[in-house]
Every structure is written in C-alpha cells, then in structure tokens.
Design a protein around this motif. Structure first.
Motif, mmCIF file in Angstrom:
data_model
loop_
_atom_site.group_PDB
_atom_site.id
_atom_site.type_symbol
_atom_site.label_atom_id
_atom_site.label_comp_id
_atom_site.label_asym_id
_atom_site.label_seq_id
_atom_site.Cartn_x
_atom_site.Cartn_y
_atom_site.Cartn_z
ATOM 1 N N TRP A 3 0.931 -1.097 0.019
ATOM 2 C CA TRP A 3 -0.011 0.000 0.024
ATOM 3 C C TRP A 3 0.757 1.210 -0.040
ATOM 4 C CZ3 TRP A 3 -5.134 0.100 -0.575
ATOM 5 C CH2 TRP A 3 -5.827 -1.458 -0.548
ATOM 6 N N HIS A 4 0.402 2.298 -0.989
ATOM 7 C CA HIS A 4 1.175 3.455 -1.142
ATOM 8 C C HIS A 4 0.289 4.628 -0.784
ATOM 9 C CE1 HIS A 4 4.833 1.469 -2.672
ATOM 10 N NE2 HIS A 4 3.820 0.726 -3.377
ATOM 11 N N VAL A 5 1.027 5.747 -0.175
ATOM 12 C CA VAL A 5 -0.202 6.985 -0.133
ATOM 13 C C VAL A 5 -0.175 7.528 -1.500
ATOM 14 C CG1 VAL A 5 -0.118 9.295 0.730
ATOM 15 C CG2 VAL A 5 0.760 7.446 2.054
ATOM 16 N N ALA A 6 -1.353 7.784 -2.029
ATOM 17 C CA ALA A 6 -1.359 8.444 -3.425
ATOM 18 C C ALA A 6 -1.871 9.747 -3.639
ATOM 19 C CB ALA A 6 -2.527 7.408 -4.220
ATOM 20 N N ALA A 7 -2.474 10.174 -2.494
ATOM 21 C CA ALA A 7 -3.194 11.551 -2.443
ATOM 22 C C ALA A 7 -3.634 11.915 -1.265
ATOM 23 C CB ALA A 7 -4.104 11.579 -3.504
ATOM 24 N N GLN A 8 -3.926 12.945 -0.770
ATOM 25 C CA GLN A 8 -4.711 13.565 0.240
ATOM 26 C C GLN A 8 -6.210 13.199 -0.190
ATOM 27 O OE1 GLN A 8 -3.219 14.495 3.275
ATOM 28 N NE2 GLN A 8 -1.641 13.710 1.989
ATOM 29 N N ALA A 9 -6.817 12.999 0.822
ATOM 30 C CA ALA A 9 -8.452 12.731 0.599
ATOM 31 C C ALA A 9 -9.191 13.686 0.188
ATOM 32 C CB ALA A 9 -8.859 11.840 1.710
ATOM 33 N N SER A 10 -8.589 14.898 0.680
ATOM 34 C CA SER A 10 -9.380 16.271 0.482
ATOM 35 C C SER A 10 -9.269 16.739 -0.897
ATOM 36 C CB SER A 10 -8.756 17.080 1.533
ATOM 37 O OG SER A 10 -7.603 17.455 1.328
ATOM 38 N N ASP A 11 -8.171 16.229 -1.646
ATOM 39 C CA ASP A 11 -7.779 16.697 -3.164
ATOM 40 C C ASP A 11 -8.718 15.944 -3.981
ATOM 41 O OD1 ASP A 11 -5.994 18.282 -2.349
ATOM 42 O OD2 ASP A 11 -4.213 16.984 -2.501
ATOM 43 N N LEU A 12 -9.472 14.855 -3.522
ATOM 44 C CA LEU A 12 -10.221 13.837 -4.299
ATOM 45 C C LEU A 12 -11.856 14.043 -4.067
ATOM 46 C CD1 LEU A 12 -10.197 12.075 -6.739
ATOM 47 C CD2 LEU A 12 -9.904 10.119 -4.986
ATOM 48 N N GLN A 13 -12.331 14.973 -4.611
ATOM 49 C CA GLN A 13 -13.919 15.365 -4.162
ATOM 50 C C GLN A 13 -14.738 14.261 -4.834
ATOM 51 O OE1 GLN A 13 -14.891 17.083 -1.517
ATOM 52 N NE2 GLN A 13 -12.576 17.417 -1.435
ATOM 53 N N GLU A 14 -16.057 14.233 -4.570
ATOM 54 C CA GLU A 14 -17.042 13.358 -5.108
ATOM 55 C C GLU A 14 -17.095 13.865 -6.712
ATOM 56 O OE1 GLU A 14 -18.710 10.661 -4.106
ATOM 57 O OE2 GLU A 14 -19.823 10.469 -5.902
ATOM 58 N N GLY A 15 -17.068 12.923 -7.321
ATOM 59 C CA GLY A 15 -17.202 12.872 -8.972
ATOM 60 C C GLY A 15 -15.921 13.207 -9.546
ATOM 61 N N ASP A 16 -14.531 13.588 -8.781
ATOM 62 C CA ASP A 16 -13.423 13.586 -9.324
ATOM 63 C C ASP A 16 -12.648 12.717 -9.840
ATOM 64 O OD1 ASP A 16 -13.641 16.403 -8.632
ATOM 65 O OD2 ASP A 16 -12.468 16.581 -7.022
ATOM 66 N N VAL A 17 -11.684 13.012 -10.844
ATOM 67 C CA VAL A 17 -10.564 12.156 -11.216
ATOM 68 C C VAL A 17 -9.359 13.209 -11.051
ATOM 69 C CG1 VAL A 17 -11.129 12.769 -13.703
ATOM 70 C CG2 VAL A 17 -9.609 10.729 -13.028
ATOM 71 N N LEU A 18 -8.387 12.271 -10.515
ATOM 72 C CA LEU A 18 -7.075 13.055 -10.126
ATOM 73 C C LEU A 18 -6.101 12.034 -10.659
ATOM 74 C CD1 LEU A 18 -5.585 15.100 -8.566
ATOM 75 C CD2 LEU A 18 -5.893 13.473 -6.696
ATOM 76 N N GLY A 19 -5.010 12.426 -11.517
ATOM 77 C CA GLY A 19 -3.804 11.669 -12.037
ATOM 78 C C GLY A 19 -2.679 12.035 -11.123
ATOM 79 N N THR A 20 -2.064 10.836 -10.728
ATOM 80 C CA THR A 20 -0.679 11.167 -9.966
ATOM 81 C C THR A 20 0.120 10.057 -10.345
ATOM 82 O OG1 THR A 20 -0.049 11.200 -7.477
ATOM 83 C CG2 THR A 20 -1.683 9.512 -8.129
ATOM 84 N N VAL A 21 1.520 9.872 -9.778
ATOM 85 C CA VAL A 21 2.352 8.944 -9.854
ATOM 86 C C VAL A 21 2.648 8.170 -8.463
ATOM 87 C CG1 VAL A 21 4.526 8.490 -10.460
ATOM 88 C CG2 VAL A 21 3.214 10.199 -11.717
ATOM 89 N N VAL A 22 2.434 6.993 -8.441
ATOM 90 C CA VAL A 22 2.651 6.268 -7.043
ATOM 91 C C VAL A 22 3.670 5.223 -7.429
ATOM 92 C CG1 VAL A 22 1.475 4.928 -5.428
ATOM 93 C CG2 VAL A 22 0.056 6.621 -6.668
#
Ligand code: FES
Length: 110
Positions: A3-22
């Motif tokens: 398991w890896h930290v991918a984002a802060q939960a507050s950065d992913l609101q309902e209906g959002d898509v968020l790109g990141t590198v994990v």
C-alpha cells in the motif's frame, strides 16, 4: 503487494478524477458514490491520460478517442479498445488515499 499513499483525501472530491504517480506508476484516482477507485492512468488504446478524461456515474471517458471504462472494474464500456483498464485496490485511511501496487511496480492485469 504494497500500500502506498497516493493523495490527500481532500484533493479527491465526489465525482473527481485525479492523476498522480505512485511508486513510479501513473495512477488515476476516482471518487464515485463516496468510494475511491484507482486505475492505471494510461489508456489501453494509446497514450492518453485517463485523468484528463471525463468522469460521469463511474464511467471514465478517454479524452483522445472517447473509449469508456468502468472505473470500478476497468471493463470497457465502449470505444476503439477491447482491452480493460488495469485496476488497483484503493482505500481512504484518515486523510490519505492509499493504493495497493505490486511490489515490483508492474501494472496488474485487468
Ligand atoms: S487513447 Fe484512449 S481511446 Fe484512444
């Protein structure tokens, strides 16, 4: 699998898509009906980022040729590809979104 930290939960609101590198992997995170989901961020058709696409009702539409995938399963709904989008397990732990990746960093099969 790790398991890896991918984002802060507050950065992913309902209906959002968020790109990141994990852990070196391009990952797209989604929040649908209060749950978080994760897929590989590169379309299985070509080199478009799914996080640049359009998310509605748990279906992500690729911005390049409009393939559609169910973010919960990776299955193709429509479009020029028949190859599902690889999915990762994802969960919220406190203020963080965690994603489970293979230890070798390889994308899982869908
Ligand atoms: S790159 Fe996604 S449908 Fe072509």
């Amino acid at each position: 699998m790790t398991w890896h930290v991918a984002a802060q939960a507050s950065d992913l609101q309902e209906g959002d898509v968020l790109g990141t590198v994990v852990a070196g992997q391009p990952v797209a995170l989604y929040r649908v009906d209060g749950e978080v989901f994760a897929t590989h961020n590169i379309c299985t058709h070509a080199q478009a980022c799914m996080s640049d696409g359009y998310l509605e009702d748990g279906i992500i539409e690729c911005p390049l040729h409009q393939a559609q995938f169910d973010v919960r399963t990776g299955q193709v709904i429509s479009g020029p590809t028949k190859v599902p989008l690889p999915c990762y397990r994802a969960r919220v732990d406190g203020e963080q979104v965690l994603v489970e990746l293979p230890a070798d960093g390889a994308a899982p099969s869908a």
